[in-house]
Design an enzyme around this catalytic site. Structure first.
Site, PDB file in Angstrom:
ATOM      1  N   GLY A  46       0.871  -1.174   0.096  1.00 41.46           N
ATOM      2  CA  GLY A  46       0.121   0.000   0.067  1.00 41.46           C
ATOM      3  C   GLY A  46       0.861   1.311  -0.023  1.00 41.46           C
ATOM      4  N   GLN A  51       3.213   9.913   1.084  1.00 47.98           N
ATOM      5  CA  GLN A  51       4.452   9.004   1.437  1.00 47.98           C
ATOM      6  C   GLN A  51       5.417   9.418   0.192  1.00 47.98           C
ATOM      7  OE1 GLN A  51       2.329   5.254   2.126  1.00 47.98           O
ATOM      8  NE2 GLN A  51       4.337   5.116   3.398  1.00 47.98           N
ATOM      9  N   CYS A  93       5.678   0.027   7.795  1.00 46.40           N
ATOM     10  CA  CYS A  93       5.404   1.205   6.971  1.00 46.40           C
ATOM     11  C   CYS A  93       6.579   1.705   5.930  1.00 46.40           C
ATOM     12  CB  CYS A  93       4.868   2.447   7.736  1.00 46.40           C
ATOM     13  SG  CYS A  93       4.628   3.986   6.782  1.00 46.40           S
ATOM     14  N   LEU A  94       6.509   1.884   4.833  1.00 42.84           N
ATOM     15  CA  LEU A  94       7.377   2.370   4.019  1.00 42.84           C
ATOM     16  C   LEU A  94       8.239   3.325   4.335  1.00 42.84           C
ATOM     17  CD1 LEU A  94       5.968   1.602   0.130  1.00 42.84           C
ATOM     18  CD2 LEU A  94       7.639  -0.040   1.548  1.00 42.84           C
ATOM     19  N   HIS A 135      -4.570   1.430   7.689  1.00 43.56           N
ATOM     20  CA  HIS A 135      -3.149   1.877   7.420  1.00 43.56           C
ATOM     21  C   HIS A 135      -3.109   3.267   6.221  1.00 43.56           C
ATOM     22  CE1 HIS A 135       1.344   1.396   7.842  1.00 43.56           C
ATOM     23  NE2 HIS A 135       1.177   2.138   6.854  1.00 43.56           N
ATOM     24  N   GLU A 136      -3.474   2.850   5.230  1.00 48.77           N
ATOM     25  CA  GLU A 136      -3.536   3.847   4.110  1.00 48.77           C
ATOM     26  C   GLU A 136      -4.404   5.096   4.377  1.00 48.77           C
ATOM     27  OE1 GLU A 136      -1.009   3.639   2.505  1.00 48.77           O
ATOM     28  OE2 GLU A 136      -0.807   1.615   2.817  1.00 48.77           O
ATOM     29  N   HIS A 139      -2.811   7.332   6.919  1.00 48.97           N
ATOM     30  CA  HIS A 139      -1.847   8.127   6.250  1.00 48.97           C
ATOM     31  C   HIS A 139      -2.421   9.638   5.838  1.00 48.97           C
ATOM     32  CE1 HIS A 139       1.810   6.315   6.171  1.00 48.97           C
ATOM     33  NE2 HIS A 139       1.642   5.424   5.791  1.00 48.97           N
TER      34      HIS A 139
HETATM   35 ZN    ZN Z   1       2.521   3.532   5.864  1.00 50.84          ZN
END
Ligand code: ZN
Length: 171
Positions: A46, A51, A93-94, A135-136, A139
């Site tokens: 995701g 991000q 998380c990236l 999660h997304e 963000h």
């Molecule tokens: Zn994330």
């Protein structure tokens, strides 16, 4: 085009993103393509627009890791409608690479969002997909998964990241 992933500490990750109001434009289509490309390049399931540095309410998800085209999902201006049950599992998380923590989430989650053309739709996901929805969407409201863990663990991550920043290893 593959965008670099913005790391924890960048203010773009801490604020609510802007609603998307224009749909069906070549710019949006290109941006969505770039988001998928950037997500696959980073090996994520995701990715939210903040991000990659864009404060817009857009997220892409593919829990199959590019294995199954039917799993490609675009969420524009998403809102969580329903959360049922609980699940606890490891989450990363990236934007916070190198860290993973146990996070409690809903097990079955329904999201309402718009697609690339601006059409509203609802989708219900379970387990990993439910986790990705939460999660997304978080963000896009300036929230990271570490806001769901204990303050003690969060502080530990903060301190480790600060060290990495000082060492020039957090970019
Ligand atoms: Zn994330």
């Amino acid at each position: 085009m593959v965008y670099p992933i913005v790391k924890y500490g960048d203010p773009v990750l801490d604020r609510e993103a802007e609603d998307v109001t224009e749909f069906g434009t070549p710019e949006l289509d290109k941006f969505l393509e770039d988001m998928f490309e950037s997500m696959y390049a980073a090996k994520g399931v995701g990715l939210a627009a903040p991000q990659i540095g864009f404060a817009r309410k857009i997220a892409v998800i593919d829990i199959s890791n590019a294995e199954n085209p039917a799993d490609k999902l675009i969420l524009i201006n998403p809102k969580i409608l329903r959360v049922e049950g609980r699940q606890e599992g490891e989450e990363g998380c990236l934007s916070i690479p190198g860290f993973r923590e146990q996070v409690k989430r809903g097990k079955r989650v329904t999201v309402r969002a718009q697609d690339a053309k601006g059409e509203f739709f609802e989708k219900t996901g379970e387990d990993l997909l439910a986790r990705a929805f939460q999660h997304e969407t978080d963000h896009l409201y300036g929230k990271l998964y570490i806001s769901h863990i204990s303050p003690l663990k969060r502080d530990l991550i903060r301190r480790k990241v600060r060290k990495l920043v000082k060492a020039g290893e957090w970019k």
